[in-house]
Design an enzyme around this catalytic site. Sequence first.
Site, PDB file in Angstrom:
ATOM      1  CE  LYS A  83      35.838  34.075  34.222  1.00  0.00           C
ATOM      2  NZ  LYS A  83      35.198  35.539  34.666  1.00  0.00           N
ATOM      3  CE  LYS A 107      46.009  36.089  39.719  1.00  0.00           C
ATOM      4  NZ  LYS A 107      44.829  36.455  40.730  1.00  0.00           N
ATOM      5  CE  LYS A 119      40.866  42.786  38.437  1.00  0.00           C
ATOM      6  NZ  LYS A 119      41.115  41.239  38.933  1.00  0.00           N
ATOM      7  CB  THR A 203      40.753  32.670  46.131  1.00  0.00           C
ATOM      8  OG1 THR A 203      40.193  33.329  44.995  1.00  0.00           O
ATOM      9  CG2 THR A 203      42.213  33.551  46.439  1.00  0.00           C
ATOM     10  CG  ASN A 234      36.636  35.307  49.901  1.00  0.00           C
ATOM     11  OD1 ASN A 234      37.793  34.692  49.254  1.00  0.00           O
ATOM     12  ND2 ASN A 234      35.396  34.802  49.424  1.00  0.00           N
ATOM     13  CB  SER A 361      35.753  32.416  37.256  1.00  0.00           C
ATOM     14  OG  SER A 361      35.360  33.224  38.179  1.00  0.00           O
TER      15      SER A 361
END
Length: 427
Positions: A83, A107, A119, A203, A234, A361
């Site tokens: 992911k 992560k 990625k 985040t 963001n 996510s």
Amino acid sequence: MDEKEKNNEQHQERGKEPDVLDSTQTVIHKALGKLGYSDEVYELMKEPMRMMTVRIPVKMDDGSTQIFTGYRAQHNDAIGPTKGGVRFHPDVTETEVKALSIWMSLKAGIVNLPYGGGKGGIVCDPRNMSFPEVERLSRGYVRAISQIVGPTKDIPAPDVLTNSQIMAWMMDEYSRMKEFDSPGFITGKPIVLGGSHGRESATAKGVTISIKEAAKRKGIHLEGARIAIQGFGNAGSFLAKFMHDAGAKVVGISDVQGALYDPEGLDVDYLLDRRDSFGTVSNLFKNTISNHELLELECDILVPAAIENQITEENADRIKANIVVEAANGPTTMRATEILYDRGILVVPDVLASSGGVTVSYFEWVQNNQGYYWEEEEVEEKLEKLMVQAFDNVYRVAQMRNVDMRLAAYMVGVRKMAEASRFRGWI
Ligand code: NAD
């Protein structure tokens, strides 16, 4: 000294920091060494297990055809599907995509999600393309990588210069190709197409939780604590709002144009309003300071939330904060991490602090798979639980093993991958 360390030392002698893949591999090597794993395990983890390069022809509005290069890296799928985001940027490289896929594996391991890391990226500049051109490129990318992605294989998400609209086009293309609706193919979608509440600010929420946990360990009360934030996009802007609402004094913020400083605390709501009207804030004021000065401000908590390589060997001695929490990916170099650690400054690493996005996510994917959706409060509660556990775990390893939190976080992440790979009989 092994070859990896020698290589990095040579980089440093030449006055150059090793590239992002080199430094990630160095920390992975160190982490595996601390855990007593053999070199075979390092060989498995130092590169993605699968890397696809694609060439995507796109009809441009003027009738010409342009060929774009895209990548998809899948680091290690021993734990579950891979992911990670897809970035659209002119500076995308194969090496960067590889390194970022490794970070996603770390992560996922640190926050305990049932994923490996992936990625993607396309070398392009969507800021200079029309909406229909970006749509055709997004759909072309999905067609090009369709064999290796999917809700149980590899799940993309937004990243630099990609957004929920692009995710919607990609999801639509995949669903059309497979001839069934596949919301779980991608995350970061608009809410109406199966996106999760709380994704946009996830985040910054994760960074906020990391700051609270770090402050507790350092005996700093958030109420009245002085915080400086580099970046007002963001991550940085939501974070400034959350910190302000928690009673902290946001004494510095910056964007690409420069930085604002007020030791009494900036008016965050006013700055958010200006930013929404004008795109940037720092150029609307006189008496601004530079981004470099912002990093060296007198404050309790410093959050780099913009770009990589901001705290280096050159300025690490002058950082005055007690805690550095990395919202950005790779803002502190390896050498600077060592200097800050020796000075007793607590650095909460990117692979932990900025994992709120991938965590929500994951929640989006779970909701898509079960077809039942949660309220924002439920998402936040679950995020808080996972992030606090992850922080606690990494902090404990750092204390027990007498290492900095970056190395401890890598140890937690690689151990999970190594265990899963071993049980599967890969190593
Ligand atoms: P963004 O593009 O929304 O904002 C970036 C901010 O940094 C902007 O305010 C920009 O003006 C500023 N900036 C750009 N170049 C700068 C420079 N040279 N000096 C100082 N400031 C500069 O990006 P974002 O989504 O907020 O991401 C910021 C960082 O956080 C990145 O490193 C990103 O990889 C990381 N991150 C973001 C997320 C997320 O969900 N947004 C998740 C994980 C990690």
